[in-house]
Design a protein around this motif. Sequence first.
Motif, PDB file in Angstrom:
ATOM      1  N   ILE A  21     -53.151  34.983  93.825  1.00 21.90           N
ATOM      2  CA  ILE A  21     -54.310  34.864  94.711  1.00 21.90           C
ATOM      3  C   ILE A  21     -55.271  36.027  94.493  1.00 21.90           C
ATOM      4  O   ILE A  21     -56.477  35.830  94.333  1.00 21.90           O
ATOM      5  N   GLN A  22     -54.736  37.236  94.462  1.00 27.50           N
ATOM      6  CA  GLN A  22     -55.582  38.423  94.285  1.00 27.50           C
ATOM      7  C   GLN A  22     -56.280  38.407  92.924  1.00 27.50           C
ATOM      8  O   GLN A  22     -57.449  38.739  92.807  1.00 27.50           O
ATOM      9  N   THR A  23     -55.579  37.999  91.897  1.00 27.40           N
ATOM     10  CA  THR A  23     -56.159  37.947  90.552  1.00 27.40           C
ATOM     11  C   THR A  23     -57.274  36.918  90.477  1.00 27.40           C
ATOM     12  O   THR A  23     -58.339  37.187  89.913  1.00 27.40           O
ATOM     13  N   GLN A  24     -57.050  35.745  91.052  1.00 27.29           N
ATOM     14  CA  GLN A  24     -58.094  34.719  91.052  1.00 27.29           C
ATOM     15  C   GLN A  24     -59.353  35.248  91.759  1.00 27.29           C
ATOM     16  O   GLN A  24     -60.469  35.064  91.280  1.00 27.29           O
ATOM     17  N   LYS A  25     -59.189  35.922  92.882  1.00 24.22           N
ATOM     18  CA  LYS A  25     -60.321  36.481  93.613  1.00 24.22           C
ATOM     19  C   LYS A  25     -61.045  37.531  92.771  1.00 24.22           C
ATOM     20  O   LYS A  25     -62.274  37.557  92.719  1.00 24.22           O
ATOM     21  N   THR A  26     -60.294  38.394  92.122  1.00 28.70           N
ATOM     22  CA  THR A  26     -60.886  39.452  91.299  1.00 28.70           C
ATOM     23  C   THR A  26     -61.644  38.868  90.119  1.00 28.70           C
ATOM     24  O   THR A  26     -62.765  39.302  89.809  1.00 28.70           O
ATOM     25  N   LEU A  27     -61.060  37.887  89.449  1.00 25.03           N
ATOM     26  CA  LEU A  27     -61.735  37.268  88.313  1.00 25.03           C
ATOM     27  C   LEU A  27     -63.082  36.670  88.725  1.00 25.03           C
ATOM     28  O   LEU A  27     -64.098  36.899  88.074  1.00 25.03           O
ATOM     29  N   VAL A  28     -63.086  35.913  89.807  1.00 22.90           N
ATOM     30  CA  VAL A  28     -64.322  35.273  90.266  1.00 22.90           C
ATOM     31  C   VAL A  28     -65.347  36.327  90.695  1.00 22.90           C
ATOM     32  O   VAL A  28     -66.520  36.239  90.349  1.00 22.90           O
ATOM     33  N   LYS A  29     -64.901  37.341  91.401  1.00 25.09           N
ATOM     34  CA  LYS A  29     -65.799  38.424  91.831  1.00 25.09           C
ATOM     35  C   LYS A  29     -66.442  39.108  90.619  1.00 25.09           C
ATOM     36  O   LYS A  29     -67.609  39.483  90.646  1.00 25.09           O
ATOM     37  N   ASP A  30     -65.686  39.219  89.535  1.00 25.04           N
ATOM     38  CA  ASP A  30     -66.185  39.875  88.318  1.00 25.04           C
ATOM     39  C   ASP A  30     -66.947  38.929  87.392  1.00 25.04           C
ATOM     40  O   ASP A  30     -67.355  39.322  86.301  1.00 25.04           O
ATOM     41  N   GLY A  31     -67.105  37.659  87.807  1.00 22.76           N
ATOM     42  CA  GLY A  31     -67.902  36.718  87.023  1.00 22.76           C
ATOM     43  C   GLY A  31     -67.131  35.860  86.051  1.00 22.76           C
ATOM     44  O   GLY A  31     -67.725  35.192  85.200  1.00 22.76           O
ATOM     45  N   TYR A  32     -65.814  35.843  86.166  1.00 19.41           N
ATOM     46  CA  TYR A  32     -64.982  35.011  85.299  1.00 19.41           C
ATOM     47  C   TYR A  32     -64.492  33.800  86.087  1.00 19.41           C
ATOM     48  O   TYR A  32     -64.440  33.831  87.316  1.00 19.41           O
ATOM     49  N   PRO A  33     -64.100  32.731  85.400  1.00 16.91           N
ATOM     50  CA  PRO A  33     -63.623  31.546  86.130  1.00 16.91           C
ATOM     51  C   PRO A  33     -62.202  31.720  86.652  1.00 16.91           C
ATOM     52  O   PRO A  33     -61.475  32.616  86.226  1.00 16.91           O
ATOM     53  N   PHE A  34     -61.840  30.834  87.578  1.00 20.74           N
ATOM     54  CA  PHE A  34     -60.445  30.745  87.995  1.00 20.74           C
ATOM     55  C   PHE A  34     -59.587  30.433  86.777  1.00 20.74           C
ATOM     56  O   PHE A  34     -60.022  29.723  85.865  1.00 20.74           O
ATOM     57  N   LEU A  35     -58.382  30.928  86.783  1.00 29.21           N
ATOM     58  CA  LEU A  35     -57.448  30.568  85.721  1.00 29.21           C
ATOM     59  C   LEU A  35     -57.019  29.120  85.913  1.00 29.21           C
ATOM     60  O   LEU A  35     -56.794  28.684  87.051  1.00 29.21           O
ATOM     61  N   PRO A  36     -56.902  28.354  84.822  1.00 30.63           N
ATOM     62  CA  PRO A  36     -56.480  26.958  84.964  1.00 30.63           C
ATOM     63  C   PRO A  36     -55.042  26.862  85.485  1.00 30.63           C
ATOM     64  O   PRO A  36     -54.202  27.729  85.213  1.00 30.63           O
ATOM     65  N   ALA A  37     -54.775  25.797  86.221  1.00 28.17           N
ATOM     66  CA  ALA A  37     -53.464  25.602  86.855  1.00 28.17           C
ATOM     67  C   ALA A  37     -52.323  25.615  85.851  1.00 28.17           C
ATOM     68  O   ALA A  37     -51.262  26.188  86.121  1.00 28.17           O
ATOM     69  N   GLU A  38     -52.532  25.023  84.673  1.00 28.62           N
ATOM     70  CA  GLU A  38     -51.424  24.985  83.706  1.00 28.62           C
ATOM     71  C   GLU A  38     -51.121  26.375  83.142  1.00 28.62           C
ATOM     72  O   GLU A  38     -49.980  26.678  82.803  1.00 28.62           O
ATOM     73  N   PHE A  39     -52.129  27.251  83.077  1.00 21.51           N
ATOM     74  CA  PHE A  39     -51.875  28.620  82.642  1.00 21.51           C
ATOM     75  C   PHE A  39     -51.108  29.386  83.715  1.00 21.51           C
ATOM     76  O   PHE A  39     -50.190  30.145  83.413  1.00 21.51           O
ATOM     77  N   ILE A  40     -51.465  29.162  84.978  1.00 19.62           N
ATOM     78  CA  ILE A  40     -50.721  29.782  86.087  1.00 19.62           C
ATOM     79  C   ILE A  40     -49.254  29.343  86.041  1.00 19.62           C
ATOM     80  O   ILE A  40     -48.350  30.154  86.223  1.00 19.62           O
ATOM     81  N   GLU A  41     -49.024  28.064  85.786  1.00 19.25           N
ATOM     82  CA  GLU A  41     -47.641  27.569  85.670  1.00 19.25           C
ATOM     83  C   GLU A  41     -46.900  28.280  84.545  1.00 19.25           C
ATOM     84  O   GLU A  41     -45.737  28.651  84.688  1.00 19.25           O
ATOM     85  N   PHE A  42     -47.568  28.471  83.416  1.00 20.20           N
ATOM     86  CA  PHE A  42     -46.970  29.196  82.299  1.00 20.20           C
ATOM     87  C   PHE A  42     -46.614  30.627  82.727  1.00 20.20           C
ATOM     88  O   PHE A  42     -45.529  31.124  82.426  1.00 20.20           O
ATOM     89  N   LEU A  43     -47.537  31.277  83.453  1.00 22.62           N
ATOM     90  CA  LEU A  43     -47.303  32.655  83.885  1.00 22.62           C
ATOM     91  C   LEU A  43     -46.115  32.781  84.835  1.00 22.62           C
ATOM     92  O   LEU A  43     -45.485  33.832  84.899  1.00 22.62           O
ATOM     93  N   LYS A  44     -45.805  31.725  85.555  1.00 19.75           N
ATOM     94  CA  LYS A  44     -44.644  31.772  86.446  1.00 19.75           C
ATOM     95  C   LYS A  44     -43.351  31.977  85.665  1.00 19.75           C
ATOM     96  O   LYS A  44     -42.380  32.522  86.182  1.00 19.75           O
ATOM     97  N   TYR A  45     -43.335  31.560  84.406  1.00 16.93           N
ATOM     98  CA  TYR A  45     -42.164  31.731  83.551  1.00 16.93           C
ATOM     99  C   TYR A  45     -42.306  32.914  82.602  1.00 16.93           C
ATOM    100  O   TYR A  45     -41.336  33.600  82.302  1.00 16.93           O
ATOM    101  N   TYR A  46     -43.527  33.131  82.121  1.00 17.91           N
ATOM    102  CA  TYR A  46     -43.791  34.178  81.133  1.00 17.91           C
ATOM    103  C   TYR A  46     -45.068  34.908  81.527  1.00 17.91           C
ATOM    104  O   TYR A  46     -46.151  34.605  81.040  1.00 17.91           O
TER     105      TYR A  46
END
Length: 130
Positions: A21-46
């Motif tokens: 949640i914090q990372t998504q907020k920071t990315l958007v605040k800095d002008g970057y898009p939300f991370l895609p859901a499938e990448f978030i799923e990948f990050l849950k494992y790696y």
Amino acid sequence: EQIAQTNRYKKEAPLETIDIIQTQKTLVKDGYPFLPAEFIEFLKYYNGLSATDSAVLGILKNNSPLDICTYNKVFNAIENTAILAYDDMTYLVFDNNENTYKLVDRTDFVTIDEYLSGELVYALNSILHF
């Protein structure tokens, strides 16, 4: 599966929901898009992987060089994209405008290859050299 079967990559810290949640907020605040859901799923494992010639960024603390927010602030020159991973010659970026993953040249950001949303595995295979 290939990542789990190799000891080539150093795996980073486990991912916690509050960090997403914090990372998504920071990315958007800095002008970057939300991370895609499938990448978030990948990050849950790696959540962040690194080897001598490539890395997948993660949601990490203490301004780690593999932290996705920190890395994008330093290296990202493409509007409305987020760098997700890199090797010695290319970045893997998520293009929010086109909803695609792109391999782009690290020096001039020219697109080398594209993957549709849902093809994250193929895009990561290109960066991780599987």
